[in-house]
Design a protein around this motif. Sequence first.
Motif, PDB file in Angstrom:
ATOM      1  N   ASP A 125       0.829  -1.214   0.000  1.00 15.46           N
ATOM      2  CA  ASP A 125       0.000   0.000   0.000  1.00 15.46           C
ATOM      3  C   ASP A 125       0.858   1.257   0.000  1.00 15.46           C
ATOM      4  OD1 ASP A 125      -2.369  -1.389  -0.071  1.00 15.46           O
ATOM      5  OD2 ASP A 125      -2.729  -1.271   2.094  1.00 15.46           O
ATOM      6  N   LEU A 140      -4.535   1.161 -10.037  1.00 11.42           N
ATOM      7  CA  LEU A 140      -5.624   0.543  -9.272  1.00 11.42           C
ATOM      8  C   LEU A 140      -6.760   0.073 -10.184  1.00 11.42           C
ATOM      9  CD1 LEU A 140      -5.694   2.901  -6.165  1.00 11.42           C
ATOM     10  CD2 LEU A 140      -4.843   0.553  -6.270  1.00 11.42           C
ATOM     11  N   ARG A 143      -5.245  -3.156 -11.863  1.00  7.99           N
ATOM     12  CA  ARG A 143      -4.964  -4.304 -10.997  1.00  7.99           C
ATOM     13  C   ARG A 143      -6.142  -4.712 -10.114  1.00  7.99           C
ATOM     14  NH1 ARG A 143      -1.544  -4.432 -14.429  1.00  7.99           N
ATOM     15  NH2 ARG A 143       0.681  -4.382 -14.042  1.00  7.99           N
ATOM     16  N   HIS A 144      -6.896  -3.742  -9.634  1.00  8.82           N
ATOM     17  CA  HIS A 144      -7.989  -4.074  -8.721  1.00  8.82           C
ATOM     18  C   HIS A 144      -9.333  -4.230  -9.434  1.00  8.82           C
ATOM     19  CE1 HIS A 144      -5.527  -3.853  -5.170  1.00  8.82           C
ATOM     20  NE2 HIS A 144      -5.042  -2.704  -5.579  1.00  8.82           N
ATOM     21  N   GLU A 145      -9.581  -3.343 -10.400  1.00  6.43           N
ATOM     22  CA  GLU A 145     -10.845  -3.448 -11.134  1.00  6.43           C
ATOM     23  C   GLU A 145     -10.706  -4.347 -12.362  1.00  6.43           C
ATOM     24  OE1 GLU A 145     -12.946   0.276 -11.808  1.00  6.43           O
ATOM     25  OE2 GLU A 145     -11.710   1.215 -10.264  1.00  6.43           O
ATOM     26  N   ARG A 146      -9.463  -4.706 -12.700  1.00  8.44           N
ATOM     27  CA  ARG A 146      -9.176  -5.587 -13.847  1.00  8.44           C
ATOM     28  C   ARG A 146      -9.692  -5.018 -15.162  1.00  8.44           C
ATOM     29  NH1 ARG A 146      -5.178  -8.387 -11.952  1.00  8.44           N
ATOM     30  NH2 ARG A 146      -5.673  -9.811 -10.287  1.00  8.44           N
TER      31      ARG A 146
END
Length: 194
Positions: A125, A140, A143-146
């Motif tokens: 983080d 983000l 990587r997080h929402e793809r």
Amino acid sequence: MSDLPIIDEDSELLLLVARGDEKAFSTIFNKYHNRLGSHLFRITRSHELAQEVVQDIFLKIWINREELFSVRNFKGYLYVISKNHALNCLKRNALENELTSELDDNQDFATEDNYEESTQYLLLDEAIDRLPPQQRQVYLMSRHERLKYTEIAARLSLSRETVKRYLQISSESITSYVRKKLIVSIFICSMFLF
């Protein structure tokens, strides 16, 4: 211009491209992009990565089009630079996967101790928080929402190439930051062991 004989069947088109002719560039692109994509798929085993490399290569060719004056075998030139670029992309992806794998491996040991686990997440983080705001947002979203590059580009009103570049820079920055911190903590731990 060089006195070397021109041996490439695309030589006239290349000279036009070197002079900035967009129509000639489009012709060269249309002639080679599918063949090059197939060639790169055999190297990368990924349609998306192969397409990205094709786009990168043709963008690079357009940006550095003056260099085409000295190219005598365009097909060979195209295949060599695309192979090198694809291998560099694969290396970068492997490095990122290795870092992720290291973090996952370290998380296995950390499950015994919640403090270590939370420290590793904090480290990641921390690395993400150190990114410039727009790079962080792109990272983000990817990587997080793809989301795909084109989806991110549309949402943030950026070019696809800018999104790709932001992801490269942010991944390198995060990898570097995490590795430095891990090396420091390993060094500190080893000092206490002796």
